[in-house]
Design an enzyme around this catalytic site. Structure first.
Site, PDB file in Angstrom:
ATOM      1  N   ALA A 189       0.852  -1.203   0.000  1.00  0.00           N
ATOM      2  CA  ALA A 189       0.000   0.000   0.000  1.00  0.00           C
ATOM      3  C   ALA A 189       0.881   1.244   0.000  1.00  0.00           C
ATOM      4  CB  ALA A 189      -0.938  -0.016   1.204  1.00  0.00           C
ATOM      5  N   ILE A 192       2.648   3.566  -5.330  1.00  0.00           N
ATOM      6  CA  ILE A 192       2.348   2.885  -6.599  1.00  0.00           C
ATOM      7  C   ILE A 192       1.194   1.906  -6.418  1.00  0.00           C
ATOM      8  CG2 ILE A 192       3.314   1.295  -8.328  1.00  0.00           C
ATOM      9  CD1 ILE A 192       6.009   2.742  -7.973  1.00  0.00           C
ATOM     10  N   GLU A 211      -0.995  -5.188   2.846  1.00  0.00           N
ATOM     11  CA  GLU A 211       0.141  -4.384   3.303  1.00  0.00           C
ATOM     12  C   GLU A 211       0.671  -4.955   4.621  1.00  0.00           C
ATOM     13  OE1 GLU A 211       2.178  -1.623   2.373  1.00  0.00           O
ATOM     14  OE2 GLU A 211       3.058  -2.335   4.243  1.00  0.00           O
ATOM     15  N   VAL A 245       2.228 -11.086   2.605  1.00  0.00           N
ATOM     16  CA  VAL A 245       2.086 -12.134   1.592  1.00  0.00           C
ATOM     17  C   VAL A 245       3.290 -13.062   1.680  1.00  0.00           C
ATOM     18  CG1 VAL A 245       1.958 -12.580  -0.876  1.00  0.00           C
ATOM     19  CG2 VAL A 245       0.710 -10.651   0.113  1.00  0.00           C
ATOM     20  N   ALA A 276       3.712  -4.634  -5.910  1.00  0.00           N
ATOM     21  CA  ALA A 276       4.155  -3.219  -5.837  1.00  0.00           C
ATOM     22  C   ALA A 276       4.825  -3.008  -4.481  1.00  0.00           C
ATOM     23  CB  ALA A 276       2.958  -2.288  -6.025  1.00  0.00           C
ATOM     24  N   GLY A 278       7.917  -1.896  -3.852  1.00  0.00           N
ATOM     25  CA  GLY A 278       9.014  -0.928  -3.815  1.00  0.00           C
ATOM     26  C   GLY A 278       9.931  -1.054  -5.020  1.00  0.00           C
ATOM     27  N   ASP A 319      16.973   8.321  -9.119  1.00  0.00           N
ATOM     28  CA  ASP A 319      16.593   7.169  -8.283  1.00  0.00           C
ATOM     29  C   ASP A 319      17.783   6.315  -7.860  1.00  0.00           C
ATOM     30  OD1 ASP A 319      13.976   7.913  -8.658  1.00  0.00           O
ATOM     31  OD2 ASP A 319      13.302   5.995  -9.482  1.00  0.00           O
ATOM     32  N   HIS A 451     -10.957  34.430  -5.656  1.00  0.00           N
ATOM     33  CA  HIS A 451     -12.170  33.783  -5.162  1.00  0.00           C
ATOM     34  C   HIS A 451     -13.098  33.510  -6.336  1.00  0.00           C
ATOM     35  CE1 HIS A 451     -15.571  32.832  -2.599  1.00  0.00           C
ATOM     36  NE2 HIS A 451     -16.306  33.625  -3.371  1.00  0.00           N
TER      37      HIS A 451
HETATM   38  P1  FAD Z   1      14.695   6.244 -14.702  1.00  0.00           P
HETATM   39  O1  FAD Z   1      13.510   7.004 -15.119  1.00  0.00           O
HETATM   40  O2  FAD Z   1      14.505   4.874 -14.140  1.00  0.00           O
HETATM   41  O3  FAD Z   1      15.655   6.179 -15.982  1.00  0.00           O
HETATM   42  C1  FAD Z   1      16.866   5.497 -15.968  1.00  0.00           C
HETATM   43  C2  FAD Z   1      17.264   5.165 -17.396  1.00  0.00           C
HETATM   44  O4  FAD Z   1      18.587   4.625 -17.391  1.00  0.00           O
HETATM   45  C3  FAD Z   1      16.377   4.101 -18.024  1.00  0.00           C
HETATM   46  O5  FAD Z   1      15.908   4.571 -19.262  1.00  0.00           O
HETATM   47  C4  FAD Z   1      17.309   2.890 -18.192  1.00  0.00           C
HETATM   48  O6  FAD Z   1      17.021   2.117 -19.355  1.00  0.00           O
HETATM   49  C5  FAD Z   1      18.678   3.557 -18.326  1.00  0.00           C
HETATM   50  N1  FAD Z   1      19.789   2.701 -17.931  1.00  0.00           N
HETATM   51  C6  FAD Z   1      19.897   1.959 -16.780  1.00  0.00           C
HETATM   52  N2  FAD Z   1      21.100   1.331 -16.743  1.00  0.00           N
HETATM   53  C7  FAD Z   1      21.770   1.695 -17.878  1.00  0.00           C
HETATM   54  C8  FAD Z   1      23.049   1.368 -18.413  1.00  0.00           C
HETATM   55  N3  FAD Z   1      23.912   0.598 -17.749  1.00  0.00           N
HETATM   56  N4  FAD Z   1      23.382   1.878 -19.603  1.00  0.00           N
HETATM   57  C9  FAD Z   1      22.529   2.693 -20.288  1.00  0.00           C
HETATM   58  N5  FAD Z   1      21.318   3.037 -19.841  1.00  0.00           N
HETATM   59  C10 FAD Z   1      20.936   2.553 -18.647  1.00  0.00           C
HETATM   60  N6  FAD Z   1       7.625   9.956  -9.754  1.00  0.00           N
HETATM   61  C11 FAD Z   1       7.061  11.173  -9.635  1.00  0.00           C
HETATM   62  O7  FAD Z   1       7.761  12.149  -9.333  1.00  0.00           O
HETATM   63  N7  FAD Z   1       5.719  11.359  -9.869  1.00  0.00           N
HETATM   64  C12 FAD Z   1       4.909  10.329 -10.194  1.00  0.00           C
HETATM   65  O8  FAD Z   1       3.706  10.523 -10.391  1.00  0.00           O
HETATM   66  C13 FAD Z   1       5.475   9.037 -10.317  1.00  0.00           C
HETATM   67  N8  FAD Z   1       4.707   7.982 -10.660  1.00  0.00           N
HETATM   68  C14 FAD Z   1       5.280   6.755 -10.826  1.00  0.00           C
HETATM   69  C15 FAD Z   1       4.466   5.689 -11.183  1.00  0.00           C
HETATM   70  C16 FAD Z   1       5.013   4.438 -11.367  1.00  0.00           C
HETATM   71  C17 FAD Z   1       4.112   3.279 -11.761  1.00  0.00           C
HETATM   72  C18 FAD Z   1       6.423   4.249 -11.207  1.00  0.00           C
HETATM   73  C19 FAD Z   1       7.046   2.902 -11.435  1.00  0.00           C
HETATM   74  C20 FAD Z   1       7.237   5.309 -10.850  1.00  0.00           C
HETATM   75  C21 FAD Z   1       6.675   6.574 -10.644  1.00  0.00           C
HETATM   76  N9  FAD Z   1       7.449   7.669 -10.261  1.00  0.00           N
HETATM   77  C22 FAD Z   1       6.872   8.892 -10.099  1.00  0.00           C
HETATM   78  C23 FAD Z   1       8.906   7.545 -10.031  1.00  0.00           C
HETATM   79  C24 FAD Z   1       9.676   8.066 -11.253  1.00  0.00           C
HETATM   80  O9  FAD Z   1       9.293   7.335 -12.391  1.00  0.00           O
HETATM   81  C25 FAD Z   1      11.163   7.938 -10.991  1.00  0.00           C
HETATM   82  O10 FAD Z   1      11.483   8.638  -9.797  1.00  0.00           O
HETATM   83  C26 FAD Z   1      11.975   8.535 -12.132  1.00  0.00           C
HETATM   84  O11 FAD Z   1      11.684   7.891 -13.352  1.00  0.00           O
HETATM   85  C27 FAD Z   1      13.469   8.406 -11.825  1.00  0.00           C
HETATM   86  O12 FAD Z   1      14.184   9.009 -12.852  1.00  0.00           O
HETATM   87  P2  FAD Z   1      15.667   8.571 -13.201  1.00  0.00           P
HETATM   88  O13 FAD Z   1      16.055   9.393 -14.373  1.00  0.00           O
HETATM   89  O14 FAD Z   1      16.506   8.591 -11.986  1.00  0.00           O
HETATM   90  O15 FAD Z   1      15.576   7.022 -13.621  1.00  0.00           O
HETATM   91  P1  AMP Z   2       6.706   1.573  -1.454  1.00  0.00           P
HETATM   92  O1  AMP Z   2       8.127   1.137  -1.174  1.00  0.00           O
HETATM   93  O2  AMP Z   2       6.329   2.894  -0.878  1.00  0.00           O
HETATM   94  O3  AMP Z   2       6.332   1.416  -2.901  1.00  0.00           O
HETATM   95  O4  AMP Z   2       5.777   0.541  -0.673  1.00  0.00           O
HETATM   96  C1  AMP Z   2       5.866  -0.851  -0.778  1.00  0.00           C
HETATM   97  C2  AMP Z   2       5.052  -1.453   0.351  1.00  0.00           C
HETATM   98  O5  AMP Z   2       5.008  -2.876   0.194  1.00  0.00           O
HETATM   99  C3  AMP Z   2       5.636  -1.195   1.749  1.00  0.00           C
HETATM  100  O6  AMP Z   2       4.692  -0.484   2.504  1.00  0.00           O
HETATM  101  C4  AMP Z   2       5.889  -2.588   2.308  1.00  0.00           C
HETATM  102  O7  AMP Z   2       5.565  -2.677   3.684  1.00  0.00           O
HETATM  103  C5  AMP Z   2       4.958  -3.475   1.482  1.00  0.00           C
HETATM  104  N1  AMP Z   2       5.384  -4.889   1.391  1.00  0.00           N
HETATM  105  C6  AMP Z   2       6.611  -5.358   1.066  1.00  0.00           C
HETATM  106  N2  AMP Z   2       6.636  -6.733   1.059  1.00  0.00           N
HETATM  107  C7  AMP Z   2       5.375  -7.144   1.402  1.00  0.00           C
HETATM  108  C8  AMP Z   2       4.732  -8.437   1.555  1.00  0.00           C
HETATM  109  N3  AMP Z   2       5.390  -9.590   1.344  1.00  0.00           N
HETATM  110  N4  AMP Z   2       3.415  -8.457   1.899  1.00  0.00           N
HETATM  111  C9  AMP Z   2       2.728  -7.299   2.097  1.00  0.00           C
HETATM  112  N5  AMP Z   2       3.281  -6.071   1.957  1.00  0.00           N
HETATM  113  C10 AMP Z   2       4.576  -5.968   1.614  1.00  0.00           C
END
Ligand code: FAD
Ligand code: AMP
Length: 479
Positions: A189, A192, A211, A245, A276, A278, A319, A451
């Site tokens: 929970a 994502i 969760e 889980v 989902a 993490g 990230d 407003h």
């Molecule tokens: P990434 O976007 O992961 O990009 C990294 C890139 O590096 C990728 O294209 C990968 O192919 C490339 N790469 C990796 N290793 C190599 C290598 N060795 N050589 C060449 N290329 C490589 N964040 C928000 O702020 N708002 C949101 O609403 C939000 N919603 C999300 C919803 C979902 C379902 C998910 C999964 C994530 C969401 N996020 C959101 C998080 C957000 O997507 C990430 O924080 C963001 O994409 C990170 O950016 P980044 O550039 O660090 O990495």
């Molecule tokens: P986030 O890292 O914010 O995307 O959240 C992931 C969530 O998954 C966390 O709140 C964890 O506590 C939860 N989580 C991780 N492993 C398990 C599991 N095996 N069963 C239930 N919840 C989990």
């Protein structure tokens, strides 16, 4: 001979493409290496955010919210509709078109700014050298004065629930379902899990979110997290806390889920399962043994506040380094590193990163929450304003939630702003600006707001810090 650049960026997600474009704008000879390839073998820019993260998830959230309003709320507004239906494949085509438009937009920006796109996977070697392996396995060497690692993150997988890409999927799989699952389980929970659970719940899935912790959104202010749990449960999301889980079996097109909660070990069948739990930094085949770049115990690349690694000329952003996994945090880091390479003094204000959860109502905050301030022993005052008494919220049929402002008891400076309500993602921007400029609650109270707007709730919450709100009875709370 190795090709030479001023800056090589590894990864074209939001952190990497911002770093690359800014570097090129500042006159640095810049290349960006990206390994992501489409099914037809073309290089895909934009990373997780554009392809399988922020943009596709918000496309489905916005569509499903409109659908839900049409089904549940239009009648209250006096709007009569014929039967409403969702065409999932058509929704997915629209989502893919938006993704394509944006990823091709990044390619166009690279071209316009003179960033060279290099297709393939990068390995960082000693001596500011990068080994590039393209899709056909050909290798070449590149060197640069500065290497910016922006390789992002990938979903965490758990042994208890191996993905099969059909019945058991990660967030990317859940953004590409071609029909609405009848009964759907989501593990986790977090942001994502709640967003994806909301999408499919709105289209009529029976959604169970499992969760392990006893609360949702541990990073949020507890009062906001409790309200979010109440609102989301009220929409039919079955959120089971304290539920871990432990395993899965797939048979007869069903996922049999094993889990344990306060009552012991249990099992339940679902049509599909989203894992989902993490994300983790993406560092596979990235660092040669002699690169000198280190990782912390979580696998994140070790950097300081300026995103510099201990190796001169190697930086990492987004990230793949410490801090919240949010696109805008990575973008700011990418810009900072590019500008510092060019001799500027840019900094990232890590105390002012907005966080948003795009459920309905939305949740957004910036700065510190009550739990953190109590733990730090900082005295504060609170101003709250509920959307239930906002004229604009009533007009829009969006009266759930509130704005909570936390100001320092001694200086009145804003320490944190927490919003749960419609358009919280947009409302929070004014709190971020106010905090960046060191505003006090009184400063915001003295500012004029149009407003009728939802923003007036932010104004009134600031007035409420000192008991001066107009549309509620004020009770001053000093902690
Ligand atoms: P990434 O976007 O992961 O990009 C990294 C890139 O590096 C990728 O294209 C990968 O192919 C490339 N790469 C990796 N290793 C190599 C290598 N060795 N050589 C060449 N290329 C490589 N964040 C928000 O702020 N708002 C949101 O609403 C939000 N919603 C999300 C919803 C979902 C379902 C998910 C999964 C994530 C969401 N996020 C959101 C998080 C957000 O997507 C990430 O924080 C963001 O994409 C990170 O950016 P980044 O550039 O660090 O990495
Ligand atoms: P986030 O890292 O914010 O995307 O959240 C992931 C969530 O998954 C966390 O709140 C964890 O506590 C939860 N989580 C991780 N492993 C398990 C599991 N095996 N069963 C239930 N919840 C989990």
């Amino acid at each position: 001979m190795a090709q030479q650049f001023d800056v090589i960026v590894i990864g074209a997600g939001p952190a990497g493409y911002h770093a690359a474009i800014r570097s090129a704008q500042l006159g640095l000879k810049t290349a960006c290496i990206e390994k992501w390839r489409s099914k037809d073998g073309k290089t895909v820019l934009g990373g997780t955010c554009l392809n399988v993260g922020c943009i596709p998830s918000k496309t489905l959230l916005d569509t499903s919210h409109k659908y839900s309003e049409a089904v549940h709320d239009f009648d209250d507004l006096g709007i009569k509709t014929e039967a409403i239906a969702i065409d999932v494949p058509a929704m997915m085509v629209r989502k893919d078109n938006i993704v394509n438009r944006l990823t091709q937009g990044v390619a166009a920006l690279f071209k316009a700014n003179g960033v060279e796109t290099l297709a393939g996977s990068a390995l960082v070697r000693a001596g500011s050298t990068v080994e590039l392996t393209d899709g056909e396995g050909n290798q070449s060497l590149l060197t640069a004065d500065h290497i910016i690692i922006a390789t992002g993150s990938v979903p965490v997988e758990i042994a208890a629930c191996p993905l099969d890409g059909a019945l058991i999927v990660d967030s990317s799989g859940a953004l590409a379902f071609q029909s609405v699952p009848k009964k759907l389980a989501v593990i986790g929970a977090g942001i994502i899990g709640l967003e994806l659970g909301s999408v499919w719940n709105r289209f009529g899935s029976e959604v169970v979110i499992l969760e392990a912790l006893d609360e949702i959104l541990p990073g949020a202010d507890q009062q906001v997290a409790k309200e979010a749990l109440k609102q989301l449960s009220g929409q039919g999301l079955d959120i089971r806390l304290g539920t871990r889980v432990t395993g899965t079996e797939v048979s007869d097109d069903q996922v049999n889920l094993h889990y344990s909660d306060a009552e012991g070990d249990r099992q339940e069948s679902f049509d599909q399962l989203i894992v989902a739990v993490g994300r983790k930094p993406c560092v596979d085949h990235l660092l040669a043994a002699d690169s000198g770049v280190a990782q912390d115990e979580g696998g994140f690349i070790q950097v300081d506040e300026l995103c510099d690694s201990p190796v001169a000329g190697i930086h990492a952003v987004g990230d793949v380094v410490r801090g919240p996994m949010l696109a805008h945090k990575g973008m700011a880091e990418g810009i900072m590193v590019a500008e510092r390479i060019a001799g500027q003094q840019t900094l990232v204000n890590y105390d002012c990163i907005p966080a948003v959860i795009y459920t309905h109502p939305e949740v957004a905050w910036v700065g510190r929450n009550e739990q953190q301030l109590k733990e730090a022993g900082i005295e504060y005052s609170i101003g709250m304003f509920p959307f239930s008494v906002s004229g604009r919220a009533m007009a829009a049929n969006q009266t759930a939630g509130f704005v909570k402002v936390i100001a320092a008891a001694d200086t009145d400076r804003l320490l944190g702003v927490h919003v749960i309500g419609a358009q919280a993602s947009e409302l929070i921007a004014q709190a971020v600006s106010a905090m960046e400029f060191g505003a006090s609650a009184e400063d915001i109270g003295l500012t004029m707001f149009a407003h009728p707007t939802l923003s007036e709730a932010f104004h009134e919450a600031n007035l409420a810090v000192d008991g001066q709100a107009i549309h509620i009875s004020n009770r001053r709370r000093r902690k």
